[in-house]
Motif scaffolding. Sequence first.
Motif, mmCIF file in Angstrom:
data_model
loop_
_atom_site.group_PDB
_atom_site.id
_atom_site.type_symbol
_atom_site.label_atom_id
_atom_site.label_comp_id
_atom_site.label_asym_id
_atom_site.label_seq_id
_atom_site.Cartn_x
_atom_site.Cartn_y
_atom_site.Cartn_z
ATOM 1 N N TYR A 247 0.871 -1.167 0.000
ATOM 2 C CA TYR A 247 0.000 0.000 0.000
ATOM 3 C C TYR A 247 0.915 1.225 0.000
ATOM 4 O O TYR A 247 1.769 1.374 0.873
ATOM 5 C CB TYR A 247 -0.905 0.002 1.237
ATOM 6 N N ILE B 267 -3.006 4.251 -2.025
ATOM 7 C CA ILE B 267 -3.836 4.842 -0.964
ATOM 8 C C ILE B 267 -3.615 6.351 -1.037
ATOM 9 O O ILE B 267 -2.502 6.835 -0.817
ATOM 10 C CB ILE B 267 -3.427 4.317 0.430
ATOM 11 N N LEU C 264 -3.407 9.716 0.227
ATOM 12 C CA LEU C 264 -3.314 10.416 1.517
ATOM 13 C C LEU C 264 -4.106 11.718 1.494
ATOM 14 O O LEU C 264 -4.741 12.091 2.481
ATOM 15 C CB LEU C 264 -1.848 10.712 1.845
ATOM 16 N N HIS D 178 -6.214 6.759 3.831
ATOM 17 C CA HIS D 178 -5.511 6.020 4.881
ATOM 18 C C HIS D 178 -6.292 6.011 6.196
ATOM 19 O O HIS D 178 -5.963 5.258 7.106
ATOM 20 C CB HIS D 178 -4.119 6.613 5.100
ATOM 21 N N PHE E 11 -8.715 0.534 5.755
ATOM 22 C CA PHE E 11 -7.254 0.597 5.851
ATOM 23 C C PHE E 11 -6.794 0.624 7.302
ATOM 24 O O PHE E 11 -5.761 0.031 7.647
ATOM 25 C CB PHE E 11 -6.700 1.808 5.092
ATOM 26 N N HIS F 186 -2.288 3.792 10.553
ATOM 27 C CA HIS F 186 -2.715 4.389 9.272
ATOM 28 C C HIS F 186 -1.610 5.196 8.573
ATOM 29 O O HIS F 186 -1.805 6.339 8.167
ATOM 30 C CB HIS F 186 -4.018 5.193 9.410
ATOM 31 N N LEU G 259 1.711 5.085 5.577
ATOM 32 C CA LEU G 259 2.251 4.461 4.366
ATOM 33 C C LEU G 259 3.763 4.581 4.399
ATOM 34 O O LEU G 259 4.293 5.564 4.944
ATOM 35 C CB LEU G 259 1.716 5.164 3.115
ATOM 36 N N TRP H 179 4.445 -2.215 8.764
ATOM 37 C CA TRP H 179 4.585 -0.876 8.205
ATOM 38 C C TRP H 179 5.886 -0.276 8.696
ATOM 39 O O TRP H 179 6.575 -0.871 9.514
ATOM 40 C CB TRP H 179 3.386 0.011 8.537
#
Length: 642
Positions: free
Chosen positions: A6, A33, A35, A40, A45, A52, A54, A65
Amino acid sequence: MAPILYHQDLSPPCRAVRIVAAALNIPLELKVINLLNREHLSPEFVEINPQHTLPCLDDNGFIIWDSHVIIAYLIDVYVKGDTSLYPKDVKIRAMIHQRNHFDTGVLFAKLRQLFIPVHTQNEKELNPTVVKEIEEAYKIIEAFLSKHNYLCGNSLTVADISCATTIQMVNVAVPIPEECVKTLNWLDRVTNFPPYIQENADGQIKLVNRLKSLLGDKIHDLSPPCRAVRIIAAALNIPLELKVVNLLEKEHLSPEFVKINPQKTVPCLDDNGFILWDSHVIIAYLINKYIENDTPLYPKDLKIRSKIDQRNHFDSGVLFAKLRELFIPVWFKGSKELNPSTLEDIAKSYEFIEAFLENNDYLCGNHITIADISCATSVNYSKVVVPIPKELTKTTAWIERVNSFPPFAEVDRPGQLALEAAVKSIMAPILYHQDVSPPSRAVRIVAAALNIPLELVSINLLTKEHLSPEFIKINPQHTLPCLDDNGYILWDSHVIIAYLINKYVENDTPLYPKDLKMRSRIDQRNHFDTGVLFAKLRELFVPILYKGSKQLNPVTMEDIAKSYEFIEAFLENNQYLCGNHITIADISCVTTVEMLQLVVPIPKELIKTVAWLERVKNYPPFAEVDKPGQMALEAALKSILK
């Protein structure tokens, strides 16, 4: 099966993962995704990544992540042999980890401090303290490179890639000083690594363009006449070197620019020392000088040219003249009031356009010309505040046709969007609020959901700023929130929310539908919030917050528990208070219930109420706006009640 990444192109950490994956031939399934659209924060998500952020990796159900962690994991799992990008040597890995933590804790942390106010709070000024700290960070990198070509030795590693993607973004606003020669050379080396070029270039260009737009470096896009010139130049492939003159910063009044153009207007053309201003004159000159063949945009036929020239003078003397009259007080004199007489004049000017179009698709016939382009850039601006009346069908169809002309769409749209946002921001109603106030947050959540700009002014209830003579003059009831829409004052969150939707939202919205039966039900639930939920909240907390009490009234706590039973009844056949769609009633009631349940938890047997609360809290605009204020409120209450 390839791991799912993602990501978003604008995000430097996302690009770092993709660069490493490309360099090592690790396949990834990419899922974007957005932003900027807050994807997010969607419940879907957030369920995958509660933080949340990326990038986020899903490797067959294993979720991680943080770009540095993802990169290390991908290499450990998918690269069989050793790699110089992340060697198995323990000491080199330790050094890479140290540099990665420097990226996380210093470089990227400062990046967030620098740019989050720009991206999310319409801030145009960079924090000078953070700028100095970034300049200090550059010196640290220079020290890392004192004996090496790269951050961890003389070979490129994942640490270089991660740090370089961050620094490329920071460097847009805080350039690396010329004396940091090693840092400049290092960045050049890393950014020329082929996988870096392949995966980074597009995202970096988009990012630079967005930052320049947000920081005002493309302020000329706000000027309709400037865009008109650029549209024609794009349509006819006439190259132009663009130099920005920031009107809002009064750069057009600088001695240097006044020397070039004594009338101090933009656009202004310098063709090898030959100076021209006025967009219509510039456009005609560029076509006459640089276009050899005839063009339907400005044909050589004298009768058509004279008609085009007449329409251009209509733009200069009527359309744009009224724009200046309307907006100069707003842009340069701090006014929030639009002259009603000028608004009427603009509406009348649309009737002239309708007459021009009586027998034609365009202003001068059935082909688009430079007159259409110039007039349309002005009309696009004026219709931000004076919409074209529906009965002027020819004018409405004409503006759509011109907006669809490919060079127009390409050049005009970004500036028009920036202009609309700027006008809305400047004309935005003032909301007096406080983060810890549930009703204040309810207004902000709805405004965020419907893209209604607000100028926020914080009033501290705990230090009794709402009791100051200045605020009581605005709101004699001295409550928050309170709205000032160009001198029209309103208070009570439910009233403010309904007013904002009625005034600023053109289309129907499920948050507060125009259907009278639905509205009456929403209004009833809002009164339940006012008369029951929030009334009990005040009864419970006013003695604690303002009168020094440490005891919660047990009778009131019982009443609150009973009020939850009403909510359970409202939800008997629905997911939300008024049906199966979230409405403003849910938002208002949940902000209140959130505070109440800090001391009177919802009983577990009220299953529908518990589920409803979670559903509303996960509504993306709610999650974004509510959390900081709710956390501050919890901390304040814990401190008082301990």
